[in-house]
Design a protein around this motif. Sequence first.
Motif, PDB file in Angstrom:
ATOM      1  N   GLU A 102      52.336-101.124 -45.309  1.00 37.40           N
ATOM      2  CA  GLU A 102      51.483 -99.957 -45.570  1.00 37.40           C
ATOM      3  C   GLU A 102      50.730-100.110 -46.890  1.00 37.40           C
ATOM      4  O   GLU A 102      49.583 -99.662 -47.006  1.00 37.40           O
ATOM      5  CB  GLU A 102      52.331 -98.686 -45.558  1.00 37.40           C
ATOM      6  CG  GLU A 102      52.854 -98.333 -44.163  1.00 37.40           C
ATOM      7  CD  GLU A 102      53.694 -97.074 -44.149  1.00 37.40           C
ATOM      8  OE1 GLU A 102      54.062 -96.582 -45.257  1.00 37.40           O
ATOM      9  OE2 GLU A 102      54.007 -96.570 -43.053  1.00 37.40           O
ATOM     10  N   TRP A 103      51.360-100.741 -47.886  1.00 37.99           N
ATOM     11  CA  TRP A 103      50.677-100.982 -49.163  1.00 37.99           C
ATOM     12  C   TRP A 103      49.504-101.943 -48.951  1.00 37.99           C
ATOM     13  O   TRP A 103      48.409-101.713 -49.455  1.00 37.99           O
ATOM     14  CB  TRP A 103      51.656-101.565 -50.181  1.00 37.99           C
ATOM     15  CG  TRP A 103      51.062-101.759 -51.548  1.00 37.99           C
ATOM     16  CD1 TRP A 103      51.052-100.874 -52.585  1.00 37.99           C
ATOM     17  CD2 TRP A 103      50.381-102.936 -52.018  1.00 37.99           C
ATOM     18  NE1 TRP A 103      50.415-101.415 -53.673  1.00 37.99           N
ATOM     19  CE2 TRP A 103      49.984-102.684 -53.352  1.00 37.99           C
ATOM     20  CE3 TRP A 103      50.065-104.162 -51.455  1.00 37.99           C
ATOM     21  CZ2 TRP A 103      49.288-103.622 -54.129  1.00 37.99           C
ATOM     22  CZ3 TRP A 103      49.371-105.106 -52.208  1.00 37.99           C
ATOM     23  CH2 TRP A 103      48.987-104.821 -53.529  1.00 37.99           C
ATOM     24  N   ALA A 127      46.688-100.115 -47.101  1.00 34.18           N
ATOM     25  CA  ALA A 127      45.944 -99.210 -47.981  1.00 34.18           C
ATOM     26  C   ALA A 127      45.058 -99.994 -48.947  1.00 34.18           C
ATOM     27  O   ALA A 127      43.909 -99.608 -49.203  1.00 34.18           O
ATOM     28  CB  ALA A 127      46.916 -98.325 -48.752  1.00 34.18           C
ATOM     29  N   LYS A 128      45.586-101.102 -49.471  1.00 35.03           N
ATOM     30  CA  LYS A 128      44.816-101.917 -50.404  1.00 35.03           C
ATOM     31  C   LYS A 128      43.593-102.509 -49.718  1.00 35.03           C
ATOM     32  O   LYS A 128      42.483-102.531 -50.276  1.00 35.03           O
ATOM     33  CB  LYS A 128      45.704-103.037 -50.952  1.00 35.03           C
ATOM     34  CG  LYS A 128      45.101-103.807 -52.117  1.00 35.03           C
ATOM     35  CD  LYS A 128      45.036-102.962 -53.365  1.00 35.03           C
ATOM     36  CE  LYS A 128      44.526-103.759 -54.545  1.00 35.03           C
ATOM     37  NZ  LYS A 128      44.359-102.916 -55.754  1.00 35.03           N
ATOM     38  N   GLU A 150      50.977-105.859 -58.822  1.00 31.87           N
ATOM     39  CA  GLU A 150      50.581-104.480 -58.553  1.00 31.87           C
ATOM     40  C   GLU A 150      51.461-103.870 -57.472  1.00 31.87           C
ATOM     41  O   GLU A 150      51.849-102.705 -57.553  1.00 31.87           O
ATOM     42  CB  GLU A 150      49.110-104.436 -58.135  1.00 31.87           C
ATOM     43  CG  GLU A 150      48.550-103.028 -58.014  1.00 31.87           C
ATOM     44  CD  GLU A 150      47.080-103.018 -57.655  1.00 31.87           C
ATOM     45  OE1 GLU A 150      46.591-101.958 -57.201  1.00 31.87           O
ATOM     46  OE2 GLU A 150      46.416-104.070 -57.819  1.00 31.87           O
ATOM     47  N   LEU A 151      51.781-104.670 -56.446  1.00 34.61           N
ATOM     48  CA  LEU A 151      52.668-104.192 -55.380  1.00 34.61           C
ATOM     49  C   LEU A 151      54.023-103.817 -55.958  1.00 34.61           C
ATOM     50  O   LEU A 151      54.587-102.766 -55.638  1.00 34.61           O
ATOM     51  CB  LEU A 151      52.810-105.258 -54.299  1.00 34.61           C
ATOM     52  CG  LEU A 151      53.695-104.913 -53.088  1.00 34.61           C
ATOM     53  CD1 LEU A 151      53.155-105.582 -51.824  1.00 34.61           C
ATOM     54  CD2 LEU A 151      55.142-105.344 -53.303  1.00 34.61           C
ATOM     55  N   ASP A 157      53.801-100.588 -57.918  1.00 33.03           N
ATOM     56  CA  ASP A 157      53.583 -99.407 -57.081  1.00 33.03           C
ATOM     57  C   ASP A 157      54.824 -99.028 -56.278  1.00 33.03           C
ATOM     58  O   ASP A 157      55.175 -97.847 -56.161  1.00 33.03           O
ATOM     59  CB  ASP A 157      52.406 -99.643 -56.130  1.00 33.03           C
ATOM     60  CG  ASP A 157      51.070 -99.674 -56.850  1.00 33.03           C
ATOM     61  OD1 ASP A 157      51.023 -99.259 -58.026  1.00 33.03           O
ATOM     62  OD2 ASP A 157      50.076-100.135 -56.244  1.00 33.03           O
ATOM     63  N   LEU A 158      55.492-100.032 -55.689  1.00 30.50           N
ATOM     64  CA  LEU A 158      56.598 -99.752 -54.773  1.00 30.50           C
ATOM     65  C   LEU A 158      57.955 -99.752 -55.459  1.00 30.50           C
ATOM     66  O   LEU A 158      58.918 -99.195 -54.926  1.00 30.50           O
ATOM     67  CB  LEU A 158      56.593-100.775 -53.632  1.00 30.50           C
ATOM     68  CG  LEU A 158      55.330-100.788 -52.765  1.00 30.50           C
ATOM     69  CD1 LEU A 158      55.467-101.793 -51.635  1.00 30.50           C
ATOM     70  CD2 LEU A 158      55.028 -99.404 -52.199  1.00 30.50           C
ATOM     71  N   GLU A 215      57.095-100.534 -46.045  1.00 28.73           N
ATOM     72  CA  GLU A 215      56.456-100.205 -47.314  1.00 28.73           C
ATOM     73  C   GLU A 215      55.434-101.269 -47.712  1.00 28.73           C
ATOM     74  O   GLU A 215      54.321-100.959 -48.139  1.00 28.73           O
ATOM     75  CB  GLU A 215      57.516-100.069 -48.409  1.00 28.73           C
ATOM     76  CG  GLU A 215      58.405 -98.846 -48.261  1.00 28.73           C
ATOM     77  CD  GLU A 215      59.481 -98.781 -49.320  1.00 28.73           C
ATOM     78  OE1 GLU A 215      60.056 -97.695 -49.523  1.00 28.73           O
ATOM     79  OE2 GLU A 215      59.754 -99.825 -49.959  1.00 28.73           O
ATOM     80  N   ASP A 216      55.813-102.529 -47.550  1.00 26.12           N
ATOM     81  CA  ASP A 216      54.904-103.625 -47.910  1.00 26.12           C
ATOM     82  C   ASP A 216      53.652-103.602 -47.035  1.00 26.12           C
ATOM     83  O   ASP A 216      52.529-103.742 -47.527  1.00 26.12           O
ATOM     84  CB  ASP A 216      55.610-104.975 -47.761  1.00 26.12           C
ATOM     85  CG  ASP A 216      56.820-105.107 -48.669  1.00 26.12           C
ATOM     86  OD1 ASP A 216      56.890-104.366 -49.659  1.00 26.12           O
ATOM     87  OD2 ASP A 216      57.690-105.940 -48.371  1.00 26.12           O
TER      88      ASP A 216
END
Length: 611
Positions: A470-471, A474-475, A406-407, A410-411, A467-468
């Motif tokens: 922050e993902w 948020a998750k 999923e990561l 998304d990224l 980015e990782d």
Amino acid sequence: MFKKVQLVEQYIRICAGFPEEALGQPQEIGLAEVATRLFCTLRNATLTLKKLQKQGWLIWQPGRGRGNRSVLTCLLSPADVVLSVAKEIVQKGEIKASRELIDQYQREWPALAEEYSLWMSSQFGLRVTREKENSRVDTLRLFFDHPFQGLDPIHVLLRSQTHLVKHLFDCLIRFDPITKTVEPQLSFYWEVDETGREWTFFLRKGVLFHHGRQLTAEDVCFSFQRLQEERSKHRWLTASILTTVAKDEHVVVITLATPDELFLEALSKEYMSIVPRDYADQMGAQFAQMPVGTGPFRVVRNDDSMLVLEAFQPYFGGRPFLDRIEIWCVPELPEDKKMAKGLDRTQLLLPVTSGEHKLEQDEISWKGLGRQEHCFQYVSFNGAKNGPLRNHAFREWLAGILSPSELCDDLKGMREPVFAWGTTGPFLVHGDELCDDSAEALKTWEEIGYEGEQLQLYTYPDLDHVEDAEWIQAKCKANGVNIKIVYAVPEELAKPAVLEAADLVVDSANVDERSELSLREFLYADALSITHHLNEEQKEAVDQIMRWMGLAKTREERQAFMTRMIELLDEWHTFVPLYSNRVEMLAHPRLSGVSLDAYGWVDFTRVFVKT
């Protein structure tokens, strides 16, 4: 150069008093008014005007006689003058000073930074010059986003640093990633006694360090003892060494506490590079900035502007084809999405930084290089710290919601699924199911022991890590877990106290063709979080399995122990591997010897240009 920058400031002050449309048009002005604008005396104003006229920036016609006004013509826009001088400073090798000049004025002229970046991008690639006696000098010019101040083999932390260390130093032996065997390097022959503990290495004669002295067995002993005794993050490599003794000038005897089938591979790690005792002692902490080794390239300059390497002529392994490598420190270029449009096609290496890059017509004939890094990004959970992560059920639940696939979806970018240590492994598969029923969720909180505590996630401030992190934040927030992100530079994040205080850490693992040794590094390297996030019982289990792996005589046996270790790590839910990066690059058709290693870097010693 400071005087030239000062002239820029003075020219801008003079121009500031005229309307924009006055550029290139003669303007009547008295010397006294010029002096006022420059905050100086009449005499100094006259001297300054002469200097500016000599630069070709303006024309000054002093008035003759009473009532005759002087005439001043500003020929260039102030922004053009700033850009011109910034380029001139770059050509003198002062990248930092050039960037500072642009930074000083880019708010006033927003287009200045973009024009500067486009011009800078055209400076990279291969440069062929003729020097004394008409000899040809091939220079490969690259850019990087920060200076290389730390190039001491026992203290390097980043893969970029490690890659350069390989070009500056040699080890006793080298590892061939293709055949997956060890080969001679500084040692041309070695033997081991019947106990498997005493190793004797015979050194090449006549090997020179960059400062001119010949290599001796004492340098080998000093290098290993230095790694053992100093506060290096790579001391795990010498854990099995009891003694290192110089039997004579070219023979070294190393005695191990127990036999270790991975010992030879360990000697090929860049952190085990051999350094000159006299020079390292003399330089102290400065050794990291201006290191000396026996490698194919030597450092001739290393500061905030650039790192310059030159081919080491008497290198015992054969002189490199390139004469010089310049790595300029240009922080803004890697993030400049407009850079690709301004690339000079005479440059010979063009990195592809995102999947959105499209080949232009003149790039069609370029050779495309690409491979997935063996290294991978991961997030670790601190099960050794008091708090919710000590609870196995919470770590298991958290691993379940952090889906690597999923990561990646998304990224996007260059992220690809992890294939570490020769297997997809059970640790790559985690459940993504989470019950949405609130009553069931409350029951789950009770079971996993989480009471809303804020968890601290540590990582680097680099773009991919940001980015990782922050993902993940948020998750976790979407599933009721409070995460605070703390950014730290590599030197800070490598400190045991910081790693032990962190609840989660996003980091990357070094993995190459030495798979068993890479797993040992992942578990024991002091700069990585795993060794600090295991509890005592888990550490004992790791020690036992890794000890058995070191005693195993065959690769098949070692692979079996490696698989068991990975299974245990998965059962413990100590970390979640997130992704590996795909590295892609375009190489000019005249450039040969270019290939990407397991870390996604090019071996500069093999690069040559067909001209």
